[in-house]
Write a protein that holds these residues in place. Structure first.
Motif, PDB file in Angstrom:
ATOM      1  N   ARG A   1       0.806  -1.226   0.000  1.00 37.02           N
ATOM      2  CA  ARG A   1       0.000   0.000   0.000  1.00 37.02           C
ATOM      3  C   ARG A   1       0.836   1.273   0.000  1.00 37.02           C
TER       4      ARG A   1
ATOM      5  N   LEU B   1      -7.609  -0.126 -10.080  1.00 35.69           N
ATOM      6  CA  LEU B   1      -6.966  -0.551  -8.844  1.00 35.69           C
ATOM      7  C   LEU B   1      -6.399  -1.952  -8.977  1.00 35.69           C
ATOM      8  N   ASN B   2      -5.153  -2.104  -8.528  1.00 41.07           N
ATOM      9  CA  ASN B   2      -4.415  -3.378  -8.536  1.00 41.07           C
ATOM     10  C   ASN B   2      -3.996  -3.834  -9.932  1.00 41.07           C
TER      11      ASN B   2
ATOM     12  N   LYS C   1     -13.377  11.220 -12.600  1.00 39.84           N
ATOM     13  CA  LYS C   1     -13.821  10.187 -11.656  1.00 39.84           C
ATOM     14  C   LYS C   1     -14.571   9.075 -12.387  1.00 39.84           C
TER      15      LYS C   1
ATOM     16  N   ILE D   1      -2.408   8.689 -10.601  1.00 39.10           N
ATOM     17  CA  ILE D   1      -2.370   7.248 -10.299  1.00 39.10           C
ATOM     18  C   ILE D   1      -1.175   6.963  -9.386  1.00 39.10           C
ATOM     19  N   HIS D   2      -1.445   6.385  -8.195  1.00 39.84           N
ATOM     20  CA  HIS D   2      -0.368   6.031  -7.260  1.00 39.84           C
ATOM     21  C   HIS D   2       0.081   4.588  -7.530  1.00 39.84           C
TER      22      HIS D   2
ATOM     23  N   ALA E   1       2.965   4.039  -1.652  1.00 37.92           N
ATOM     24  CA  ALA E   1       3.175   4.590  -2.996  1.00 37.92           C
ATOM     25  C   ALA E   1       4.648   4.885  -3.213  1.00 37.92           C
TER      26      ALA E   1
ATOM     27  N   ASN F   1       2.779   1.336  -6.517  1.00 41.58           N
ATOM     28  CA  ASN F   1       3.664   0.800  -5.478  1.00 41.58           C
ATOM     29  C   ASN F   1       4.947   0.235  -6.085  1.00 41.58           C
TER      30      ASN F   1
ATOM     31  N   ILE G   1      -2.373   1.430  -6.647  1.00 38.99           N
ATOM     32  CA  ILE G   1      -2.974   1.295  -5.315  1.00 38.99           C
ATOM     33  C   ILE G   1      -3.960   2.425  -5.016  1.00 38.99           C
ATOM     34  N   TYR G   2      -3.949   3.465  -5.859  1.00 39.86           N
ATOM     35  CA  TYR G   2      -4.885   4.580  -5.626  1.00 39.86           C
ATOM     36  C   TYR G   2      -4.984   5.399  -6.907  1.00 39.86           C
ATOM     37  N   ALA G   3      -6.171   5.910  -7.198  1.00 33.05           N
ATOM     38  CA  ALA G   3      -6.360   6.770  -8.377  1.00 33.05           C
ATOM     39  C   ALA G   3      -7.305   7.903  -8.009  1.00 33.05           C
ATOM     40  N   TYR G   4      -7.015   9.090  -8.543  1.00 25.69           N
ATOM     41  CA  TYR G   4      -7.813  10.264  -8.168  1.00 25.69           C
ATOM     42  C   TYR G   4      -7.908  11.227  -9.341  1.00 25.69           C
TER      43      TYR G   4
END
Length: 343
Positions: A220, A264-265, A255, A236-237, A222, A239, A245-248
């Motif tokens: 988890r 994700l993943n 969105k 986009i984060h 970044a 790892n 692991i995260y998108a915004y």
């Protein structure tokens, strides 16, 4: 009979050895008694394996023994147990002044002792138990931690093990070399169960929890942030395993893109390729100018963008990649036909 006082240490299991009649006739008699005892135990929802798996300490066995004697001497309790085939725990707690949770914990042992002691047909089992008045006991039983061999009356047996009841009221499972018949007396070392390894299992589980927690924390964390500047900015984060692991996105359209792409993943290459494919299909790219892809933090290894390269080349999307401060170009993409031609 209901007003008799409960004495929790009136009787105890003594350490003196048991004496039993030997011979085929005596053993056959005990065998029949044990078969009846096991059948009666099941009526009360008590299993031998439960008695073995939740073996009580000596002090608790002695209290359970005295509760069983108290039940036998109390007509009210006897009637309730015979009719309900269970202990009246609340009533028993009130009469004996023992907390309900302890009676619940000792339930199976209390019922087992009650059944053995109250039935004259179980004389062979009764004779094996060494029960004395406390004041008549000479010294009592002292536990020897080096003692590895246990001796008892066989209640149930299998090919290499036997369930026994010892003279001190313990229900144990021991190893045997040969198959032993119920009613025989045998001895052996304890048969190990998962309960015997609970400390080792607990340590192993703790180690696994630490390892898994470390992996989850590492997963988890970044390492890189990829920013794609379509008509909506997509962040986009990534790892250390190059997984999303995260998108915004600050905009509604952005969105929607993130939700529809479901990145994700996903591998970073697949996530970026899907982002561009969605952006093309939903008019979120201005092909008259270059789209900027910025990678902050740890640079992403060169050569990981095969799927992205394919989407960008096939759709003629002009891009600029800033990979952690260094401008990077994607290698020339060759279609399958072009690959065959080159070969």
């Amino acid at each position: 009979m209901e007003n008799i006082n409960f004495i929790k240490d009136k009787y105890i299991f003594a350490s003196i050895p048991s004496m039993l009649l030997v011979g085929d006739s005596a053993e056959d008699t005990r065998n029949r008694q044990i078969a009846l005892f096991l059948k009666e135990l099941t009526k009360y929802n008590v299993l031998i394996k439960d008695l073995v798996n939740y073996n009580l300490k000596e002090v608790d066995r002695n209290i359970a023994l005295n509760v069983a004697h108290y039940i036998i001497e109390n007509d009210e309790l006897l009637n309730i147990i015979v009719n309900k085939l269970d202990l009246p725990i609340s009533r028993l707690s009130k009469l004996t002044k023992i907390k309900s949770e302890y009676i619940e914990k000792w339930r199976d042992y209390i019922l087992a002792y009650y059944l053995i002691l109250s039935n004259p047909n179980y004389r062979g089992i009764q004779d094996y138990l060494r029960i004395v008045l406390r004041e008549d006991n000479n010294g009592g039983y002292v536990k020897n931690n080096k003692q590895q061999i246990y001796k008892g009356l066989v209640i149930k047996s299998s090919k290499k093990s036997a369930y026994i009841v010892t003279s001190k009221g313990e229900f144990l499972r021991i190893k045997t070399n040969d198959k032993i018949n119920p009613g025989d007396v045998c001895e052996g070392s304890l048969k190990k169960t998962l309960k015997n390894y609970r400390i080792h299992i607990s340590i192993l589980l703790l180690i696994l929890i630490v390892i898994v927690s470390g992996i989850i924390i590492e997963y988890r964390r970044a390492q890189s942030i990829v920013v794609i500047e379509t008509t909506s900015v997509i962040k986009i984060h990534i790892n250390k395993y190059n997984k999303v692991i995260y998108a915004y996105s600050p905009t509604e359209k952005g969105k929607e893109l993130i939700n529809d792409v479901n990145m994700l993943n996903k591998d970073v290459d697949e996530a970026i390729a899907d982002t561009f494919e969605y952006a093309i299909n939903n008019n979120m790219l201005d092909l008259s100018k270059k789209t900027l892809i910025t990678i902050n933090g740890q640079a992403i290894k060169y050569g990981l963008f095969d799927k992205t390269n394919k989407i960008i080349t096939e759709n003629k999307i002009p891009i600029v990649i800033n990979n952690a401060g260094n401008q990077q170009k994607l290698p020339k993409y060759l279609s399958e036909d072009e690959n065959k031609t080159e070969k």
